[in-house]
Design a protein around this motif. Structure first.
Motif, short mmCIF file in Angstrom:
data_model
loop_
_atom_site.label_atom_id
_atom_site.label_comp_id
_atom_site.label_asym_id
_atom_site.label_seq_id
_atom_site.Cartn_x
_atom_site.Cartn_y
_atom_site.Cartn_z
N SER A 36 35.19 -4.85 13.49
CA SER A 36 35.56 -5.15 14.86
C SER A 36 36.22 -3.71 15.38
O SER A 36 35.98 -2.67 14.80
N GLN A 58 40.94 -9.66 19.68
CA GLN A 58 39.89 -8.94 20.34
C GLN A 58 39.71 -8.94 21.79
O GLN A 58 39.36 -8.01 22.11
N THR A 101 30.94 -4.45 19.91
CA THR A 101 31.64 -4.95 18.85
C THR A 101 32.39 -5.98 19.05
O THR A 101 32.65 -7.25 18.65
N VAL A 105 31.98 -9.84 17.49
CA VAL A 105 33.23 -10.41 16.83
C VAL A 105 33.59 -11.81 17.43
O VAL A 105 33.91 -12.70 16.69
#
Length: 551
Positions: free
Chosen positions: A72, A152, A367, A371
């Motif tokens: 991540s 995230q 990224t 994720v």
């Protein structure tokens, strides 16, 4: 918006790069990957296609996708920054994340693929009572996925200040919303097949980009690893950061700079290490990737490929971390927006200028997209396959119904993660990631291991282990310094912390194992010896894998 960007750029260090160029690269990447998703995701109408991509990927392809799912933005930006400021202790994160894959390979990869079909709950409920176990497993999966998603999304918001030179909360919130919308589109249009291709592309770009940065770092310092370390020590010695912290510059090469000041910090590191190493083998979005390959052999091969890629990546973070310490310096890193999260972008600018900075920024942004897409698939499977089909419809729902419920879940989870991600932008994102790992290690892994390797394990033990691990991890985190009691807590103005450690793994993981054992001892046997025998044969040999697991 252009005036806002220009004002923000003037107020930040030159090394952050050109935000307009970064945006352009982001848009190009999104257009390219969305085209790939739409082309390969046309056959996602059935549950097998939506959840597992039809189990049509090779071990090599799935290994790339696992690496894309696992690496991540926190791994790239966070670890490089941690090493740049804390040296050896920062690299311990890399070691923990990498070693965790050995646990996954040795204990769960092959038997999980042999026994399950779509989700982790398939394994846990194979020889146990379906409804209570599937509900408990779904709660554990949703908790891990949601907290990981929030981290995230919040990370995307905090990265905006570094990558696009945006300081205003409104623009950061807007970007979080855009990330969420794009993620929802990826999953709805492509399912697991489209998401897998995005993760493969992202893994190649990330590992390749880090590799190029590693080579350029050695070229820039005009020497090998010893020269790099000497330069890092010299830069730290001349920094105000060194004077403020009151340590010797050479301590960045020794253990104990971040952890080891007292017994509490030492225990905190042990707790974090346990959670990271054991949590990986219980992360539902990683475990779900084992079902995208046709055989257990390919599952093992995919984990082997993932270990190679992830190991190489984390080894290179050591070079990049000390490279940022030597070429950028702790003072400039801490002065930039995003603080230590700015270490990798600043190093990229130092190595290759604005264009290289834009490319690395795009990879970091990609990224996040890859994720969160994988996490959304996992959460949707927990609701559509485990709760709706396995519990509410007694396994009698149609393929189309499951996919429809899963798609609705993706939208709901996406909206929730956007809202909570925006609210969490000013909070400790690392805490949210650690919480996801702690929940996975506490609630999921004990039950998985007991189900696979203990014949006497029963439904009472499974439910007890999951809920004990889940609830204890949440409560200990809530009453820890991570939430209140310190200046860096999520709620800095309050103090209700009585648990001294920031990570609950050292307590919650043993509690979950203990609860599983006690529940099995006091609970009634499930009297499913035939299924227990079938599960043992399938987990060890793969015979009967093609059979449906719903019963």
């Amino acid at each position: 918006m252009n005036s806002t960007l220009l004002l923000a750029q003037e107020a930040t260090p030159e090394g952050v790069g050109n935000p307009i160029l970064n945006i352009a690269v982001f848009v190009v990447f999104i257009v390219v990957t969305m085209t790939v998703v739409m082309r390969v995701g046309k056959s996602s109408g059935e549950s097998t296609d939506f959840y597992t991509g039809g189990a049509s990927f090779s071990g090599t392809q799935n290994g790339l996708a696992i690496a894309g799912d696992y690496l991540s933005a926190a791994s790239f930006l966070g670890i490089v920054g941690a090493i740049a400021l804390n040296g050896y202790d920062g690299f311990l994160y890399s070691i923990g994340f990498f070693v965790a894959w050995l646990v996954a390979l040795l204990l769960v990869a092959e038997p999980l693929r042999n026994v399950g079909r779509f989700t982790m709950a398939d394994v846990l409920s194979f020889r146990l009572k379906q409804k209570p176990v599937r509900v408990a497993a779904a709660f554990g999966t949703l908790a891990v996925s949601l907290f990981y998603l929030i981290a995230q999304m919040a990370g995307a918001g905090s990265l905006v200040s570094v990558l696009l030179n945006i300081h205003e909360f409104v623009w950061q919130a807007l970007v979080v919303g855009i990330v969420g919308i794009v993620m929802i589109a990826y999953v709805l249009l492509g399912g697991m097949k489209g998401t897998t291709y995005v993760q493969m592309i992202k893994a190649v770009l990330l590992v390749g980009g880090v590799g190029v940065m590693t080579v350029l770092t050695f070229w820039k310092v005009k020497g090998g690893i010893s020269t790099l370390l000497d330069d890092a020590v010299a830069t730290h010695a001349a920094s105000d950061h060194l004077a403020n912290k009151g340590y010797e510059a050479t301590q960045i090469l020794e253990p104990g700079l971040q952890y080891g000041a007292n017994l509490t910090s030492q225990l905190d590191f042990i707790s974090l290490a346990i959670a990271l190493v054991l949590g990986t083998a219980g992360l539902p979005h990683v475990l779900m990737r084992f079902y995208t390959v046709p055989t257990a052999l390919e599952a093992r091969k995919s984990v082997t490929w993932a270990i190679v890629l992830i190991g190489a990546f984390y080894l290179m973070t050591l070079i990049l971390g000390y490279g940022a310490a030597a070429l950028v310096g702790p003072d400039d890193i801490l002065a930039a927006p995003g603080a230590q999260n700015a270490a990798a972008p600043l190093l990229a600018f130092e190595l290759g200028g604005s264009i290289f900075m834009a490319l690395i920024s795009a990879v970091a942004f990609a990224t996040v997209l890859a994720v969160v897409a994988g996490l959304a698939i996992t959460a949707s499977a927990a609701v559509g396959h485990d709760i709706y089909n396995g519990v509410l419809r007694d396994g009698k729902s149609t393929e189309a119904e499951q996919v429809r419920v899963s798609r609705i879940t993706v939208i709901v989870i996406g909206v929730i993660s956007i809202v909570l991600g925006i609210l969490a932008m000013t909070q400790n994102v690392a805490f949210l990631v650690a919480l996801a790992f702690a929940i996975a290690a506490s609630a999921n892994l004990p039950t998985i291991l007991y189900s696979l390797y203990w014949k006497k394990f029963n439904t009472t033990g499974a439910v007890a282990a999951i809920y004990t691990g889940l609830i204890s991890a949440l409560l200990l985190i809530f009453f820890s310094p991570a939430v209140s009691g310190t200046e860096t807590s999520m709620v800095p103005g309050a103090d209700w912390a009585f648990f001294p450690l920031k990570n609950p793994g050292i307590i919650s993981i043993p509690l979950a194992f203990l609860a599983g054992w006690i529940g099995t001892m006091v609970g009634k046997p499930d009297n499913m010896d035939d299924l227990a025998a079938e599960m043992e044969v399938r987990s060890l040999t793969g015979v009967g894998v093609e059979k449906a697991v719903d019963h």
